[in-house]
Scaffold this motif. Structure first.
Motif, PDB file in Angstrom:
ATOM      1  N   ASP A 169     -18.500   7.809 -34.320  1.00  0.00           N
ATOM      2  CA  ASP A 169     -18.503   9.224 -34.697  1.00  0.00           C
ATOM      3  C   ASP A 169     -18.312   9.271 -36.200  1.00  0.00           C
ATOM      4  N   SER A 170     -17.279   9.928 -36.708  1.00  0.00           N
ATOM      5  CA  SER A 170     -17.019   9.891 -38.145  1.00  0.00           C
ATOM      6  C   SER A 170     -16.338   8.590 -38.550  1.00  0.00           C
ATOM      7  N   SER A 171     -16.063   7.744 -37.578  1.00  0.00           N
ATOM      8  CA  SER A 171     -15.597   6.376 -37.805  1.00  0.00           C
ATOM      9  C   SER A 171     -16.278   5.501 -36.759  1.00  0.00           C
ATOM     10  N   ALA A 172     -15.790   4.289 -36.567  1.00  0.00           N
ATOM     11  CA  ALA A 172     -16.365   3.396 -35.560  1.00  0.00           C
ATOM     12  C   ALA A 172     -15.256   2.581 -34.933  1.00  0.00           C
ATOM     13  N   ARG A 173     -15.407   2.311 -33.624  1.00  0.00           N
ATOM     14  CA  ARG A 173     -14.410   1.484 -32.945  1.00  0.00           C
ATOM     15  C   ARG A 173     -15.093   0.614 -31.908  1.00  0.00           C
ATOM     16  N   VAL A 174     -14.471  -0.507 -31.612  1.00  0.00           N
ATOM     17  CA  VAL A 174     -14.988  -1.405 -30.578  1.00  0.00           C
ATOM     18  C   VAL A 174     -14.441  -0.943 -29.235  1.00  0.00           C
ATOM     19  N   VAL A 175     -15.332  -0.526 -28.356  1.00  0.00           N
ATOM     20  CA  VAL A 175     -14.945  -0.115 -27.008  1.00  0.00           C
ATOM     21  C   VAL A 175     -14.648  -1.334 -26.150  1.00  0.00           C
ATOM     22  N   TYR A 176     -15.480  -2.371 -26.312  1.00  0.00           N
ATOM     23  CA  TYR A 176     -15.291  -3.627 -25.586  1.00  0.00           C
ATOM     24  C   TYR A 176     -15.874  -4.745 -26.433  1.00  0.00           C
ATOM     25  N   PRO A 177     -15.228  -5.899 -26.513  1.00  0.00           N
ATOM     26  CA  PRO A 177     -13.984  -6.270 -25.833  1.00  0.00           C
ATOM     27  C   PRO A 177     -12.781  -5.521 -26.414  1.00  0.00           C
ATOM     28  N   THR A 178     -11.820  -5.280 -25.582  1.00  0.00           N
ATOM     29  CA  THR A 178     -10.684  -4.439 -25.952  1.00  0.00           C
ATOM     30  C   THR A 178      -9.800  -5.063 -27.011  1.00  0.00           C
ATOM     31  N   SER A 179      -9.977  -6.353 -27.272  1.00  0.00           N
ATOM     32  CA  SER A 179      -9.238  -6.983 -28.366  1.00  0.00           C
ATOM     33  C   SER A 179      -9.657  -6.400 -29.710  1.00  0.00           C
ATOM     34  N   GLY A 180     -10.885  -5.845 -29.762  1.00  0.00           N
ATOM     35  CA  GLY A 180     -11.376  -5.219 -30.976  1.00  0.00           C
ATOM     36  C   GLY A 180     -11.927  -6.176 -32.004  1.00  0.00           C
ATOM     37  N   THR A 181     -11.861  -7.459 -31.753  1.00  0.00           N
ATOM     38  CA  THR A 181     -12.383  -8.451 -32.702  1.00  0.00           C
ATOM     39  C   THR A 181     -13.293  -9.414 -31.957  1.00  0.00           C
ATOM     40  N   GLY A 182     -14.348  -9.815 -32.603  1.00  0.00           N
ATOM     41  CA  GLY A 182     -15.249 -10.788 -31.996  1.00  0.00           C
ATOM     42  C   GLY A 182     -16.059 -10.198 -30.856  1.00  0.00           C
ATOM     43  N   LEU A 183     -16.747 -11.075 -30.148  1.00  0.00           N
ATOM     44  CA  LEU A 183     -17.630 -10.697 -29.047  1.00  0.00           C
ATOM     45  C   LEU A 183     -17.178 -11.381 -27.768  1.00  0.00           C
ATOM     46  N   ALA A 184     -17.494 -10.761 -26.650  1.00  0.00           N
ATOM     47  CA  ALA A 184     -17.199 -11.352 -25.341  1.00  0.00           C
ATOM     48  C   ALA A 184     -18.423 -12.119 -24.843  1.00  0.00           C
ATOM     49  N   GLU A 185     -18.192 -13.057 -23.933  1.00  0.00           N
ATOM     50  CA  GLU A 185     -19.293 -13.777 -23.295  1.00  0.00           C
ATOM     51  C   GLU A 185     -19.655 -13.077 -21.995  1.00  0.00           C
ATOM     52  N   ALA A 189     -24.109   1.136 -19.652  1.00  0.00           N
ATOM     53  CA  ALA A 189     -23.799   0.341 -18.459  1.00  0.00           C
ATOM     54  C   ALA A 189     -25.022  -0.442 -17.991  1.00  0.00           C
ATOM     55  N   VAL A 190     -26.182   0.213 -18.018  1.00  0.00           N
ATOM     56  CA  VAL A 190     -27.421  -0.464 -17.626  1.00  0.00           C
ATOM     57  C   VAL A 190     -27.713  -1.623 -18.584  1.00  0.00           C
ATOM     58  N   ALA A 191     -27.521  -1.387 -19.890  1.00  0.00           N
ATOM     59  CA  ALA A 191     -27.748  -2.443 -20.869  1.00  0.00           C
ATOM     60  C   ALA A 191     -26.800  -3.619 -20.640  1.00  0.00           C
ATOM     61  N   ILE A 192     -25.558  -3.320 -20.337  1.00  0.00           N
ATOM     62  CA  ILE A 192     -24.569  -4.376 -20.064  1.00  0.00           C
ATOM     63  C   ILE A 192     -24.988  -5.200 -18.850  1.00  0.00           C
ATOM     64  N   ASP A 193     -25.450  -4.528 -17.809  1.00  0.00           N
ATOM     65  CA  ASP A 193     -25.906  -5.238 -16.614  1.00  0.00           C
ATOM     66  C   ASP A 193     -27.127  -6.106 -16.884  1.00  0.00           C
ATOM     67  N   THR A 194     -27.894  -5.757 -17.915  1.00  0.00           N
ATOM     68  CA  THR A 194     -29.111  -6.505 -18.244  1.00  0.00           C
ATOM     69  C   THR A 194     -28.804  -7.796 -18.988  1.00  0.00           C
ATOM     70  N   LEU A 195     -27.615  -7.912 -19.554  1.00  0.00           N
ATOM     71  CA  LEU A 195     -27.264  -9.091 -20.346  1.00  0.00           C
ATOM     72  C   LEU A 195     -27.169 -10.337 -19.469  1.00  0.00           C
ATOM     73  N   PRO A 196     -27.891 -11.394 -19.802  1.00  0.00           N
ATOM     74  CA  PRO A 196     -27.756 -12.641 -19.041  1.00  0.00           C
ATOM     75  C   PRO A 196     -26.389 -13.272 -19.287  1.00  0.00           C
ATOM     76  N   ASP A 197     -25.944 -14.079 -18.340  1.00  0.00           N
ATOM     77  CA  ASP A 197     -24.686 -14.801 -18.514  1.00  0.00           C
ATOM     78  C   ASP A 197     -24.722 -15.610 -19.815  1.00  0.00           C
ATOM     79  N   GLY A 198     -23.608 -15.587 -20.530  1.00  0.00           N
ATOM     80  CA  GLY A 198     -23.476 -16.379 -21.740  1.00  0.00           C
ATOM     81  C   GLY A 198     -23.832 -15.661 -23.022  1.00  0.00           C
ATOM     82  N   VAL A 199     -24.508 -14.524 -22.916  1.00  0.00           N
ATOM     83  CA  VAL A 199     -24.822 -13.764 -24.130  1.00  0.00           C
ATOM     84  C   VAL A 199     -23.540 -13.175 -24.695  1.00  0.00           C
TER      85      VAL A 199
END
Length: 434
Positions: free
Chosen positions: A98-114, A80-90
């Motif tokens: 764990d024994s697999s991997a999943r995207v917690v956010y963005p919830t679409s699971g593909t790509g990155l959020a701004e 949460a602290v790291a997320i708050d540190t992100l400048p706008d637009g990043v």
């Protein structure tokens, strides 16, 4: 805007018939408030480059079963602290592993959020739901991160990886995952507690041009994540390459970064042509890095002066800085036997990292005689350079009787965290005195 400049420290004089040329190249990058846009370097070897095409950040949280209790609580807070540190637009994402991997956010699971106020809030909400369960498959975590990063070509792509344990994948699977990620993104690794392997995270960090640190307690996570993300998002120049030209018949014996950390780049070069090789250095912001180069050249007659190497920093076909390494053959022993201070200093720093790691490995396998010899040499080298931090860490693992001669005795009962701290810190160097 970031301005680059570089200079060379060396003794260019060689004795008759000598072939090995040593030099330390110092590169300085200074950030200012000027506008964007790239300006090729001029004849002075200094150049400017503006902001790149953006930054991508992925936060990787170990959510295996061993992270249960306080660790996962603090890991969620650190994310949460790291997320708050992100400048706008990043561009960013959070991955749970764990024994697999999943995207917690963005919830679409593909790509990155701004990053924005809204997406930061939504990401923190999603992170609160991360629970600890399962095993540890770091290769899968990195592979998922790679797929996210490839959606942002040209960006300065960085990840921070947190774990408290050892990878459970086969060597073949893990090595394949690392090979796929090399050159795609940089990764800083953080190990919390005493149950992870320093060599394992160092392998990831070295290949992916990042760092590795020990977090003794879960409470350290948040401040560390804040600092790492702030530093990563301040690197305005992605994919900087160290381009090395050598003359016909020359051989690069080694090229290694020696400040702020020791990292051997020798085997990572890619051929541009028969005389030029490119070595990756990752993204740059403001700061100083130093590189120790050793080249074997064809010797010339006494009085000959030749170019032994040309070291150029390049980003997006823009020359950022350039330095020349020279060789002059002489029959004056006073000139040829002088050792440049920086070269001597960083030769010692590289040896210091090596003997600490070898000493710890010897102690682990029960070879106490070798461990004492290696760690004694480490104490000697640290004392010669007034490296008080390394001496303090060594003193928690061995009793130092005489640092000047390297006389030490292994301690029988030591804290595993103290030994890990010494191992992790072994590659961090102190700058040469002016």
């Amino acid at each position: 805007m970031v301005t680059f400049s570089s200079d060379v420290s060396q003794n260019e004089y060689l004795s008759e018939g000598a072939t090995d040329v040593h030099a330390v190249v110092t590169v300085n990058a200074v950030a200012d408030e000027a506008g964007a846009g790239a300006v090729p370097g001029g004849p002075t070897g200094a150049g400017q480059v503006g902001a790149g095409p953006g930054t991508a950040e992925v936060i990787i949280i170990d959510s295996s079963g061993s992270m249960g209790g306080k660790k996962i609580i603090e890991a969620r807070q650190a994310a949460a602290v790291a997320i708050d540190t992100l400048p706008d637009g990043v561009a960013f994402a959070v991955v749970s592993g764990d024994s697999s991997a999943r995207v917690v956010y963005p919830t679409s699971g593909t790509g990155l959020a701004e990053a924005s106020a809204a997406t930061r809030s939504a990401a923190k909400d999603a992170v609160r739901g991360v629970q600890a369960d399962g095993g540890t498959a770091i290769g899968q975590w990195l592979t998922l991160t790679r797929s996210l990063m490839t959606t942002r070509p040209g960006a300065a792509r960085h990840a921070i990886l947190l774990t408290d344990g050892q990878n459970g994948e086969s060597e073949q699977v893990f090595a394949a995952a690392l090979a796929q990620c090399e050159g795609v993104f940089q990764c800083d690794c953080r190990g919390v507690g005493a149950d992870w392997r320093v060599s394992e995270l160092r392998r990831i960090a070295s290949l992916l041009l990042g760092s590795v640190e020990l977090l003794r307690t879960p409470e350290q996570m948040a401040d560390d994540f804040r600092a790492v993300v702030a530093a990563a998002t301040a690197r305005a120049v992605p994919d900087v390459t160290l381009r090395l030209w050598t003359p016909r018949g020359a051989t690069v014996r080694f090229l290694r970064q020696v400040y702020p950390e020791v990292d051997d780049l020798t085997g990572r070069g890619s051929d541009v042509d028969e005389r030029i090789r490119d070595y990756p250095t990752g993204a740059w912001g403001a700061g100083t890095r130093e590189y120790h180069l050793c080249v074997d050249v064809v010797p010339g007659p006494v009085g000959t002066r030749k170019l032994a190497a040309r070291v150029t920093l390049v980003a997006d076909d823009t020359r950022l800085s350039e330095s020349l390494v020279l060789a002059v053959w002489t029959d004056d022993a006073d000139l040829s036997t002088r050792i440049n201070g920086k070269v001597a200093h960083y030769t010692g720093q590289a040896e210091l990292a090596q003997v600490i790691q070898e000493g710890i490995e010897a102690r682990t396998r029960g070879d106490e005689a070798t461990a004492a010899t290696k760690l004694g040499r480490a104490a000697q080298l640290a004392a010669e350079t007034d490296d008080e931090g390394t001496l303090r860490r060594l003193a928690r693992v061995v009793d130092i009787d005489d640092p000047a001669t390297g006389q030490v005795r292994l301690r029988r009962n030591i804290d595993a965290l103290d030994e890990m701290d010494l191992d992790v810190s072994s590659t961090k160097t102190v700058p040469a005195k002016r």
